[in-house]
Design a protein around this motif. Sequence first.
Motif, PDB file in Angstrom:
ATOM      1  N   VAL B 193       0.838  -1.204   0.000  1.00  0.00           N
ATOM      2  CA  VAL B 193       0.000   0.000   0.000  1.00  0.00           C
ATOM      3  C   VAL B 193       0.874   1.255   0.000  1.00  0.00           C
ATOM      4  CG1 VAL B 193      -1.751   1.300   1.261  1.00  0.00           C
ATOM      5  CG2 VAL B 193      -1.859  -1.195   1.205  1.00  0.00           C
ATOM      6  N   GLY B 194       1.855   1.289   0.905  1.00  0.00           N
ATOM      7  CA  GLY B 194       2.707   2.478   1.021  1.00  0.00           C
ATOM      8  C   GLY B 194       3.518   2.719  -0.243  1.00  0.00           C
ATOM      9  N   GLY B 195       4.100   1.650  -0.777  1.00  0.00           N
ATOM     10  CA  GLY B 195       4.889   1.785  -1.997  1.00  0.00           C
ATOM     11  C   GLY B 195       4.028   2.292  -3.146  1.00  0.00           C
ATOM     12  N   ALA B 196       2.823   1.724  -3.284  1.00  0.00           N
ATOM     13  CA  ALA B 196       1.921   2.136  -4.350  1.00  0.00           C
ATOM     14  C   ALA B 196       1.504   3.595  -4.174  1.00  0.00           C
ATOM     15  CB  ALA B 196       0.685   1.237  -4.361  1.00  0.00           C
ATOM     16  N   PHE B 197       1.311   3.982  -2.931  1.00  0.00           N
ATOM     17  CA  PHE B 197       0.926   5.366  -2.655  1.00  0.00           C
ATOM     18  C   PHE B 197       2.042   6.329  -3.064  1.00  0.00           C
ATOM     19  CE2 PHE B 197       0.748   9.006   0.215  1.00  0.00           C
ATOM     20  CZ  PHE B 197      -0.535   9.447  -0.023  1.00  0.00           C
ATOM     21  N   VAL B 198       3.253   6.027  -2.628  1.00  0.00           N
ATOM     22  CA  VAL B 198       4.397   6.888  -2.942  1.00  0.00           C
ATOM     23  C   VAL B 198       4.590   6.972  -4.456  1.00  0.00           C
ATOM     24  CG1 VAL B 198       6.922   7.043  -2.780  1.00  0.00           C
ATOM     25  CG2 VAL B 198       5.563   6.529  -0.742  1.00  0.00           C
ATOM     26  N   ALA B 199       4.517   5.820  -5.125  1.00  0.00           N
ATOM     27  CA  ALA B 199       4.713   5.807  -6.571  1.00  0.00           C
ATOM     28  C   ALA B 199       3.577   6.526  -7.290  1.00  0.00           C
ATOM     29  CB  ALA B 199       4.811   4.363  -7.059  1.00  0.00           C
ATOM     30  N   GLY B 200       2.340   6.288  -6.838  1.00  0.00           N
ATOM     31  CA  GLY B 200       1.185   6.896  -7.493  1.00  0.00           C
ATOM     32  C   GLY B 200       1.216   8.413  -7.416  1.00  0.00           C
TER      33      GLY B 200
END
Lengths: 330, 468
Positions: B193-200
Amino acid sequence: MELTTVWFVIIAGLWIGYFVLEGFDFGVGILLRVLGRDEPERRAVITTIGPVWDGNEVWLIVAGAMTFAAFPEWYATLFSGFYLPLFVILVALILRGVALEYRGKRDDLVWRSRMDWLITIGSMLPAVLWGLIFANLVRGVPLDTSHEFVGSLGSLFSPFALLGAATVTVLFVAHGAIFLALKTTGELRRRANRLASLCGLAAAVLAVGFLGWAQGIRGDAVSVVVAGLAAVALLAGLVANKRGREGWAFVGTAVAVVFAVASLFLALFPMVMPSSLDSAWSLTTTNAASTAYTLKLLTVIAAIFTPLVMLYQGWTYWVFRQRITVEVAP
Amino acid sequence: MDTLDLARWQFAITTVYHFFFVPVTISLVAITAGLQTAWYRTGKDKYLRLTKFYGKLFLINIAMGVVTGLVQEFQFGMNWSDYSRFVGDVFGAPLALEGLLAFFLESTFIGLWIFGWDRLPKRIHLACIWMVVLGTQLSAYFILAANSWMQNPVGFRYNADRGRAELTDIWAVLTNKVVLVTYPHTIFAAFMVGGAFVAGVAIWHLVRRPGVDTGAFRTALRLGAVIVIAAGAGVALSGDQQGKVMTEVQPMKMAAAEALYESEKPASFSIFTVGTLDGSREIYSVKVPYLLSFLATGHFEGEVQGINPLQHAYEQLYGPGSYKPNIPLTYWTFRLMIGVGMASAGLAVLLLWATRRGRAPNRLLVWLALPLPLLPLFANVFGWVFTETGRQPWLVFGLLPTSAGVSPGTTSSEVLTSLIGFTVLYGVLAVVESKLMFRTIRGGLAGTSPEPEPDGPDNADKPLSFAY
């Protein structure tokens, strides 16, 4: 000391810690719009509790969790019995927490004014309702033979309980005003100091009435003496405040809160929730408790970690010990 | 609806809502701490600006996580007082550990981190955010230990006189085989979730405002994508382990996850099944042979028990009644958890490939990546709905039925009042939170400002600056 008694003392200690610490940040929240007259002043008022209020609130969470672990029956009856007041407290704490965190995230005066209202209401309601709940605890609530709460919402609003609610609220306001006087400078400090004197006197009158009445309902020599010490500490704090010795004044109100709450717990002991229907149906430290194994385990955990927590929380207060000056926003 | 249904709805709503913020918080604080460490070690300005940017987004989230978490603790006593009476002796210990070890750490050091930027020496200030990371990890572990005990009760004995479970071995509770597989699975899922958030967030900036902070956001984009992929691998591996433990301790949950009515040996994994409306029989399905046997037992030829024989066995053991969870719900949430999670890992691979060697992401990719932050978040939610509804009809598996845990004294109107109250409040807060998140994301990285020197000699006499 018997383990169940030890745990009664620890739970009392956690509630005392909660009321001393969150007591002043509730007070500051209630006074936010009274003492802070414009945006820079309000920011200063909030910054006094900014770094610490979250940690203060955890005392409540831990008091709840520890009660769950050490006295499951007490936890179950207390939380289901005071259902609606606790629901309102939760809503208030949610709104307050969010408002405190979100206030500064937008540079917009309307937004901030709204958040300020939420902080005020969110600080006021828990203060009032904790007073109401604790007064009812001391007075006793209708518990049936299986320690189940059988009263109605209306039964919680006795004159004694309302006096308890008023006392706790005004005491927190005085405690918060003194904290503000201690943490600010200039005009804001003077105003907080004056208001503290006023609220402090009102709190003293209410506290004498409420604690006296509580001791009349139940209590022994020791709890009466402790209640008396609370009044003395409060008056000493007010004198110190009058002389501009705000550090000592804060010690005074903090000690007053400690003794006041302690006197209520002492009056309760060995009961934790007296039944107003039949004293044989009351919850006590023994019939509400967990097993010896669990209590021993919890004792070890608490003995190791409570001092550590107090150490680093104390350090936070030390790091942010400076007074806050109202400046024009940068 | 009666009190039981209302209390169950309330638990579901408050828990699912709470869990929207938990994985974001757990991972974002660690990523923020990593960025700040990178700044501390390299002195590069972009890391400081990213730290402050993602740190602010973390703070907006944790505020919601904390206040909604408060409801969870109160809820046990308010709506589930008989449950509290039954499990307090066991369940209370991990909760007490969570409060004392984790919550104090988090709340205190967050305060120090927010307000300590120009008050604390750089090294100490950095240590503060790592203490928050430690707090979130401990918190996750203890609460998962408590939850795992409900899935697989261990380290206790049943006291018939008091009608409650009593703790006999805390070590057994903390090393329950269920928590040992659930903790890594949950943490890896949180990092997706965190990685996807940062990337998004980063890709949105790269395309919306090309040329502004490109270097910093490229770093964030690739960092986020790598985290999603690595965490995705961790989720798959730990999930595989978890499936085997689940089959062992809660065979009915695995059978329901597969809508497997009769025992099979070898068992095939169904990708898609249509059953009858009452959920008692399947009509049509697409299956991968041997796969379920492998997932559940580790052998391609292993036997997987079906719902009907399990129901029969449980009736012998616990008396008459239905021991089947809601099968369509368990079946579909299980599939959606896996499918949505895999889709997000696939998107992350695509992003990493598209931005290799300095390539700029194109608009098509942005449209594809737009749902990226939400995919793993929903996979998390599906996973929880699956594991909690799959446990039904038990609160504590094999010991306490859900219907026996509800507060006997509370009225349905009380529960309804708080149910409506919290739901409305959560709805409003969701709007406020999302608006604030979007506003902060749109705002982008703050300009570089010369850092005040915190190690100066007369720093302690300086009045405290505003932080709110």
